[in-house]
Design an enzyme around this catalytic site. Structure first.
Site, PDB file in Angstrom:
ATOM      1  N   LEU A   1      27.951-104.481 -14.503  1.00 40.05           N
ATOM      2  CA  LEU A   1      28.697-105.739 -14.524  1.00 40.05           C
ATOM      3  C   LEU A   1      30.023-105.514 -15.237  1.00 40.05           C
ATOM      4  O   LEU A   1      31.074-106.004 -14.822  1.00 40.05           O
ATOM      5  CB  LEU A   1      27.881-106.817 -15.243  1.00 40.05           C
ATOM      6  CG  LEU A   1      26.527-107.150 -14.606  1.00 40.05           C
ATOM      7  CD1 LEU A   1      25.793-108.200 -15.435  1.00 40.05           C
ATOM      8  CD2 LEU A   1      26.700-107.638 -13.190  1.00 40.05           C
TER       9      LEU A   1
ATOM     10  N   GLU B   1      31.084-100.721  -7.745  1.00 41.95           N
ATOM     11  CA  GLU B   1      30.117 -99.663  -7.436  1.00 41.95           C
ATOM     12  C   GLU B   1      30.620 -98.758  -6.312  1.00 41.95           C
ATOM     13  O   GLU B   1      30.177 -97.608  -6.191  1.00 41.95           O
ATOM     14  CB  GLU B   1      28.769-100.300  -7.054  1.00 41.95           C
ATOM     15  CG  GLU B   1      27.628 -99.295  -6.955  1.00 41.95           C
ATOM     16  CD  GLU B   1      26.286 -99.937  -6.575  1.00 41.95           C
ATOM     17  OE1 GLU B   1      26.188-101.166  -6.585  1.00 41.95           O
ATOM     18  OE2 GLU B   1      25.347 -99.187  -6.285  1.00 41.95           O
TER      19      GLU B   1
ATOM     20  N   ARG C   1      17.856 -94.632 -18.194  1.00 40.81           N
ATOM     21  CA  ARG C   1      17.122 -94.847 -16.952  1.00 40.81           C
ATOM     22  C   ARG C   1      16.632 -93.564 -16.299  1.00 40.81           C
ATOM     23  O   ARG C   1      15.503 -93.494 -15.830  1.00 40.81           O
ATOM     24  CB  ARG C   1      18.015 -95.611 -15.980  1.00 40.81           C
ATOM     25  CG  ARG C   1      18.255 -97.010 -16.457  1.00 40.81           C
ATOM     26  CD  ARG C   1      19.175 -97.775 -15.566  1.00 40.81           C
ATOM     27  NE  ARG C   1      19.238 -99.154 -16.031  1.00 40.81           N
ATOM     28  CZ  ARG C   1      20.011-100.093 -15.520  1.00 40.81           C
ATOM     29  NH1 ARG C   1      20.816 -99.797 -14.510  1.00 40.81           N
ATOM     30  NH2 ARG C   1      19.996-101.308 -15.994  1.00 40.81           N
TER      31      ARG C   1
ATOM     32  N   HIS D   1      18.370 -97.789  -7.140  1.00 39.72           N
ATOM     33  CA  HIS D   1      18.940 -99.004  -7.689  1.00 39.72           C
ATOM     34  C   HIS D   1      20.464 -99.049  -7.620  1.00 39.72           C
ATOM     35  O   HIS D   1      21.050-100.066  -7.275  1.00 39.72           O
ATOM     36  CB  HIS D   1      18.487 -99.131  -9.139  1.00 39.72           C
ATOM     37  CG  HIS D   1      19.047-100.320  -9.856  1.00 39.72           C
ATOM     38  ND1 HIS D   1      18.859-101.597  -9.400  1.00 39.72           N
ATOM     39  CD2 HIS D   1      19.788-100.424 -10.980  1.00 39.72           C
ATOM     40  CE1 HIS D   1      19.462-102.444 -10.230  1.00 39.72           C
ATOM     41  NE2 HIS D   1      20.044-101.763 -11.182  1.00 39.72           N
TER      42      HIS D   1
END
Lengths: 638, 251
Positions: free
Chosen positions: A441, A425, A330, A401
């Site tokens: 996840l 997170e 990313r 994000h």
């Protein structure tokens, strides 16, 4: 601040099993005597609350939403990684571990990441047993796909809504416990502070979002699973209510905040359409399995995409990173998009967009196959942009994000405050400087189902039973008073700006100076600007109505007030980490081809910040990262 | 575009509410419906007035928090779309738009457009799960499931629990919501041991919460933002009858 990571001794592959055996247990009859508060009911919080209640502990769970099923974990689309190696394509626990360490640019703890890779397989088994409808092949077995930063197919998915299905799995486990009376659920209550008594976290202060009542709740252990702080940028893919308040309040009470500058900018989001924009929408990374990313080769090419011939297109990811191509990680993909747009070759009305094109995949596989894989994402895109991605390429651009930074925790996921655990997170633990797709996840559920329910009993057995503390204790009253004062102060200003306007001003500063690319001058500029916005907030914010009522403006203002303090910590971290690594790209430190240049000599550590008063520079501590199994390498995806 | 908005304002559940009129200029067609309300709220805040309370969170059509009855239809007229994904390009300059909270006896209004939907959670608490503790279940692939059933279970599992079905139903029934969850588990082998108990418990709780009965009006399917089919209601009926029969057999 003492940073003892408490990593168990022994070979990497045996640490967790050995630790599990060595940890103390609580007798089943004694478990209900311990009260555990879980704040946040997403994957980490929901799973932890359910699993601890199953063991027999007395659990109370809190969410600011109207139902625990609304937590933002629900929005994760693409999938969840596990080292099952069902496709027989060379995957293993060690490879998942290595990919995650490398993906995080060698800034994550080896032992934690290895445990995550080990537990990944249990997660899939657990979720299937709960009835999570993962995608299957015709033979009835589970299907896999690939995600960025990996050359194996290890991602399990449920259409484009994997997060939803996994969250509903955890939610249903939680519902079962609520029905059995072992979990008390508090909805529409937001954490406003934590309470420490005798150096131990013993409870929380909440605001009831309907009545405005400030309330105290005591416990033996508190778990924060309150998500990330991506909304510090104002625009992000996070849900609107996502905020830093819980973790920031813990930090103010003495918990170390680790690597706050590690914030992930996701490459595939729908570009900003106008000033009214309230949030950005993610288009799952899984789309990069079949979509090809490109911009026109020439700066002045304003033709519609299907009129630009093949040879005049620059498939820049395939060109620069031939082995990983469109599935490059990313951070790398985001920077490459920014580079193309900064070069004047961006598309979309604003010039800040690149194409994600499915024409080839549709030609190869047929429209039906693409629809089966990504139908709901294509529909969502069409609704937002009014463009049909089956006939014209999507336009995408990077957006805030996920935040790899978070509250520092040891191997047991306990913060520097005794009895305060942090999962998902909200902690910093497993992703280093960049998170790979389909790993959030995995980490949330690993913490929630398997780690916290193993480590918290050990804490209770080793330190309990504790002195009884109830909410009439002076520390609770003091904290309640402070929260009430904050609300009263916000209500009394009656200035000329809305909370959202001020939040947006902060977001613009953070995106400009502490976003995808950072440098010393810009970060120093941000350190001048943030206190000015904060000062203006406390002089000029306008919140109408009453504080003892459902007051949406007050909720926003209270969260913005905390972002305005936290943002400075993030900028200090970015400034003092004088290297580029993963998502943290300092323009001063790059190779001639524009890749991030790490400085392992000086920065192979976790930066942990200790609060030192609002507006004052916090104190920087270090947890050195010792790599015993992995060798530092230049992170190449070429 | 210029719009006239008629919006339901209600201080709390104990006081009566009423429609209030607002005018809004410069609405852009790229805005989502909620962003349009944000613009109105920003103006109200600057005027020192109480902003309109409405539930929302992810704004990606998946969390199920947003609600609103728009021009008489839950989530508005755009089929298969949540309010947060409804965009202003679906409206015309000069339109008058009526905005109300979801209406159902079991969803009392908390304030303005915010309603209490915890009744759905209580239905879930009574049976919307597979009773399995976290632990060491067998390998995921040791339980093959036909793709057709897995896909059908996924169709049902796509429910976001928003409450549009119960809000659109003339009888105020929550059958589509209950049917989706009961069907998901009835279609999967994992759901079999509690199949009977689940169907009975969830339907019983639905009745206790004050939801009405289904008379096949199909309004729920039309309003469902996830296009969940009423065929699942047929499946629920079958599950319920089957459960009642097998329950009676025990006596």
């Amino acid at each position: 601040m003492i940073l003892d990571a408490k990593i168990p001794a022994g070979p990497l592959a045996e640490k967790w099993d050995k630790h599990k055996f060595e940890m103390k247990l609580v007798n089943p009859a004694n478990r209900r005597k311990y009260k555990i508060i879980v704040v946040g009911t997403g994957l980490a919080g929901g799973a932890a609350a359910a699993s601890l209640a199953e063991q027999g502990y007395n659990v109370e769970a809190f969410t600011y939403n109207d139902s625990s099923r609304r937590a933002h974990s629900i929005a994760a689309q693409g999938g969840i990684n596990a080292a099952k190696n069902y496709p027989n394509d060379g995957d293993s626990i060690y490879r998942l571990f290595y990919d995650t360490i490398k993906g995080g640019d060698f800034r994550a703890r080896e032992a934690n990441v290895y445990r995550l890779a080990q537990v990944s397989n249990n997660i899939i088994d657990q979720c299937v047993a709960q009835g999570v409808p993962f995608a299957r092949e015709y033979g009835g077995l589970l299907d896999n796909r690939s995600f960025g930063g990996a050359q194996v197919s290890r991602t399990f998915y449920a259409r484009g809504q994997t997060g939803q299905q996994l969250l509903l799995g955890a939610y249903s486990a939680l519902c079962r416990q609520v029905g059995l009376g072992t979990v008390k659920m508090h909805t529409r209550k937001e954490l406003e502070d934590i309470v420490i008594i005798n150096d131990q976290c013993r409870g929380i202060i909440t605001r009831d979002l309907v009545s405005g009542k400030i309330e105290s709740h005591s416990a033996d252990v508190v778990i924060l699973a309150t998500g990330g702080y991506g909304n510090v940028f104002y625009l992000s893919t996070n849900a609107l209510a996502c905020n830093v308040t819980a973790t920031y309040k813990a930090y103010k009470k003495g918990a170390g905040f680790a690597n706050p500058c590690f914030t992930q900018i996701h490459p595939t989001c729908i570009p900003v359409a106008g000033d009214h924009q309230s949030k950005l929408t993610l288009m799952s990374e899984s789309l990069r399995n079949d979509g090809r990313i490109w911009v026109p080769k020439s700066r002045d090419d304003k033709r519609p995409p299907n009129q630009i011939p093949e040879e005049e297109r620059d498939y820049y990811l395939e060109r620069k990173y031939p082995s990983f191509g469109n599935l490059s990680p990313r951070d790398i993909s985001s920077r490459a998009a920014k580079e193309a747009c900064d070069d004047g070759r961006g598309v979309a009305a604003s010039g800040y967009g690149v194409y994600l094109d499915f024409a080839d995949a549709i030609k190869r596989l047929g429209k039906d196959k693409i629809e089966e894989r990504y139908g709901n994402l294509f529909e969502m895109y069409e609704r937002i942009t009014n463009d049909d991605p089956y006939t014209t390429p999507m336009m995408i651009y990077p957006a805030s994000h996920y935040t790899m930074g978070g509250i520092w925790v040891d191997y047991n996921l306990m913060s520097t405050i005794k009895g305060l655990y942090v999962g998902g997170e909200a902690n910093f633990s497993d992703h280093g400087a960049n998170r790979l797709g389909a790993s959030a996840l995995m980490q949330g559920l690993s913490d929630g189902y398997f780690v916290l329910p193993s480590t918290i009993p050990h804490y209770l057995a080793s330190n309990g039973p504790f002195e009884k503390v109830d909410t009439s204790h002076p520390e609770f009253k003091k904290a309640e008073g402070e929260v009430q004062d904050k609300m009263n102060k916000i209500m009394s200003i009656k200035g000329t700006k809305t909370p959202s306007q001020l939040h947006k001003e902060l977001g613009n500063v953070m995106w400009e100076y502490c976003g995808m690319a950072r440098n010393e001058a810009g970060l120093k500029k941000a350190l001048e600007l943030i206190p000015q916005i904060r000062e203006e907030f406390w002089k000029n914010v306008n919140v109408p109505g009453e504080s003892n009522d459902l007051n949406v403006a007050l909720e926003r203002a209270s969260r913005t007030a905390d972002f305005l303090e936290f943002a400075e910590v993030m900028v200090y971290d970015a400034l003092e980490r004088d290297e580029s690594c993963g998502s943290h790209f300092r323009t001063e430190h790059q190779y001639p081809d524009g890749e991030a240049m790490r400085n392992d000599e000086e920065y192979a550590h976790v930066a942990v910040w200790e609060h030192n008063g609002v507006g004052k520079k916090p104190i920087r501590h270090k947890e050195e990262l010792n790599y015993e199994n992995v060798k530092f390498a230049v992170r190449s995806y070429k | 575009m210029k719009l006239t908005l008629m919006i339901w304002r209600q201080e709390c559940c104990k006081k009566d509410g009423k429609m209030e009129k607002y005018f809004l200029d410069n609405v852009e067609e790229e805005m989502s419906f909620l962003e349009m309300l944000d613009v109105l709220n920003e103006r109200l805040i600057l005027e020192g007035k109480d902003p309109i309370a409405f539930d929302h969170d992810c704004r990606e059509g998946i969390c199920g928090a947003c609600s609103l009855v728009i021009n008489g239809v839950p989530h508005g007229h755009h089929k298969g779309t949540t309010t947060c994904q409804l965009h202003m390009r679906k409206f015309k300059d000069g339109d008058t738009i009526y905005v109300e909270p979801f209406r159902n006896k079991a969803f009392p209004v908390i304030k303005d457009l915010v309603v209490d939907r915890t009744a759905y959670d209580r239905i879930m608490n009574s049976g919307g799960f597979v009773s399995i503790n976290t632990g060491n279940p067998k390998d995921a692939n040791s339980l093959p499931i036909s793709k057709i059933n897995a896909d059908l279970a996924m169709d049902a599992a796509a429910c976001i629990g928003c409450g549009a079905c119960a809000s659109s139903c003339p009888n105020g029934s929550a059958m589509l919501f209950v049917a989706a969850k009961v069907s998901q588990f009835a279609l999967l082998p994992q759901g079999q041991p509690e199949r009977t108990k689940r169907a009975l418990a969830m339907v019983r709780t639905m009745d206790e919460e004050g939801f009405g009965n289904c008379t096949n009006m199909y309004e729920c399917e039309a309003a469902c933002p996830k296009n969940i089919s009423v065929r699942f209601i047929a499946r629920l009926n079958r599950e319920y009858i089957r459960a009642r029969l097998s329950e009676e057999k025990k006596i």
